[in-house]
Design an enzyme around this catalytic site. Structure first.
Site, short mmCIF file in Angstrom:
data_model
loop_
_atom_site.label_atom_id
_atom_site.label_comp_id
_atom_site.label_asym_id
_atom_site.label_seq_id
_atom_site.Cartn_x
_atom_site.Cartn_y
_atom_site.Cartn_z
N ASP A 113 0.85 -1.21 0.00
CA ASP A 113 0.00 0.00 0.00
C ASP A 113 0.88 1.25 0.00
O ASP A 113 0.59 2.23 -0.69
CB ASP A 113 -0.90 0.00 1.25
CG ASP A 113 -1.59 -1.33 1.45
OD1 ASP A 113 -2.73 -1.48 1.01
OD2 ASP A 113 -0.96 -2.24 2.02
N HIS A 152 -4.48 -3.59 5.83
CA HIS A 152 -4.19 -3.84 4.41
C HIS A 152 -5.50 -4.24 3.74
O HIS A 152 -5.84 -5.42 3.63
CB HIS A 152 -3.14 -4.93 4.22
CG HIS A 152 -3.01 -5.33 2.77
ND1 HIS A 152 -2.55 -4.47 1.82
CD2 HIS A 152 -3.35 -6.46 2.12
CE1 HIS A 152 -2.59 -5.06 0.63
NE2 HIS A 152 -3.09 -6.27 0.79
#
Ligand code: NAI
Ligand code: OAA
Length: 328
Positions: A162, A190
């Site tokens: 990310d 996540h």
């Protein structure tokens, strides 16, 4: 004098992330070009998976990596994790088209309870664990809770993909080099609720927030693009991200082991209450690494929009945690 080898366990070693990961570990990209490694590879006790693992090992041998001091194939975490110094828990059931991470929770909880227990029983007492398999934060939480004799802080979840995705979107928006972006943070889970936060980020000392100066782009383009990037890749490729995930795993472990020179990176780590996140929640935080330890970046101001984003991703994580409570 040459260093003695360290043991690196990788689960799901015959999967697609494994195939993009093992060769880079063996070539020294993760722990350094002077650090020999012994790979302890785990796959499920299934003929097809074990055969595929054999093939991967043949290829590792055929690379003749000078740093590869040994490769082992395992079908039981109790042998795969024996004395391991690093454990990359990749093996899990991947998400297919249309599936959300919550659907995977129950199936994966079992895997990570057993693997946490095995780490607790046989791994090095200072093993550093990275969970990649989704839902990564909650799987890391389960493994940590199943390993009460190991340091909590040594269980981490992968938010680095990310982080890297966010950096790349910002670089494209600003027309700058991705490597020049500093002080980026990704908070939380996540999952699409992660909060990629560029309020503190700089490029060559200049504020990213001031340069972009577009709240609408932040809320309605940037955050959804980063949050749903995994799903976009599944839609395009018919398979989940593998090379970029393996790359993020290398980045995470390399930075943890070798340090970041003061640069911020994102790791999912068990909270000690920082930023109001309840203890033990496996949360993405900005960290710096030095001497084999990570340190949270503390004391950052959290504005109303950021607090709202953090609350949302925290609520999702607590929901996941509640969903596995009965298994712990
Ligand atoms: N945290 C992150 O940023 C990312 C996480 N992922 C996740 O990583 C995981 C792996 O992805 P892929 O390699 O693409 O999947 P894959 O299906 O290609 O490979 C997974 C491998 O794990 C093995 N496996 C399953 N259960 C196992 C167990 N209990 N012990 C050992 N091995 C086991 C399977 O046999 C398979 O070979 C998935 O959960 C995926 O969602 C993927 C991309 C990014
Ligand atoms: O979305 C998925 O299932 C794979 C993943 O975690 C990602 O690419 O971020």
């Amino acid at each position: 004098m040459s260093k003695s080898p360290v043991r690196v366990a990788v689960t799901g070693a015959a999967g697609q992330i494994g195939y993009a990961l093992l060769f880079r570990i063996a070539s020294g990209e993760m722990l350094g070009k002077d650090q020999p490694v012994i790979l302890q590879l785990l796959e499920i006790p299934d003929e097809k998976a074990q055969n595929a693992l054999k093939g991967v090992i043949m290829e590792l041998e055929d690379c003749a990596f000078p740093l590869l001091a040994g490769v082992e194939a395992h079908s039981d975490p109790m042998t795969a994790f024996k004395d391991t110094d690093y454990a990359l828990l990749v093996g899990a059931r991947p998400r297919g088209p249309g599936m959300e991470r919550a659907d995977l929770l129950a199936a994966n909880a079992q895997i990570f309870t057993a693997q946490g227990k095995a780490l607790n029983a046989v791994a090095s007492r200072n093993v550093r664990v990275l969970v990649v398999g989704n839902p990564a934060n909650t799987n890391a939480y389960i493994a940590m809770k199943s390993a009460p004799d190991l340091p909590r802080k040594n269980f981490t979840a992968m938010l680095r993909l990310d982080h890297n995705r966010a950096a790349s979107q910002i670089a494209a928006k600003m027309g700058v080099a991705v490597g020049d972006i500093e002080k980026l943070a990704v908070w939380g889970n996540h999952s699409p609720t992660m909060y990629a936060d560029y309020r503190f980020a700089t490029v060559n000392g200049q504020s990213v927030k001031d340069s972009i100066n577009d709240h609408d782009w932040n809320a309605n383009t940037f955050l959804p693009t980063v949050g749903k990037r995994g799903a976009a890749i599944i839609a395009a490729r018919g398979l989940s991200s593998a090379a970029s995930a393996a790359n993020a795993a290398i980045d995470h472990m390399r930075d943890w082991a070798l340090g970041t020179n003061g640069k911020w990176v994102t790791m999912g780590v068990p909270s000690n209450g920082e930023y109001g996140i309840p203890k033990d929640v496996m949360f993405g935080y900005p960290v710096t690494c030095e001497g084999g330890e990570y340190k949270l970046v503390e004391g950052l101001p959290i504005d109303a929009f950021s607090q709202e984003c953090i609350n949302k991703t925290l609520a999702e994580l607590q929901g996941e945690q509640d969903g596995v409570k009965h298994l712990l």
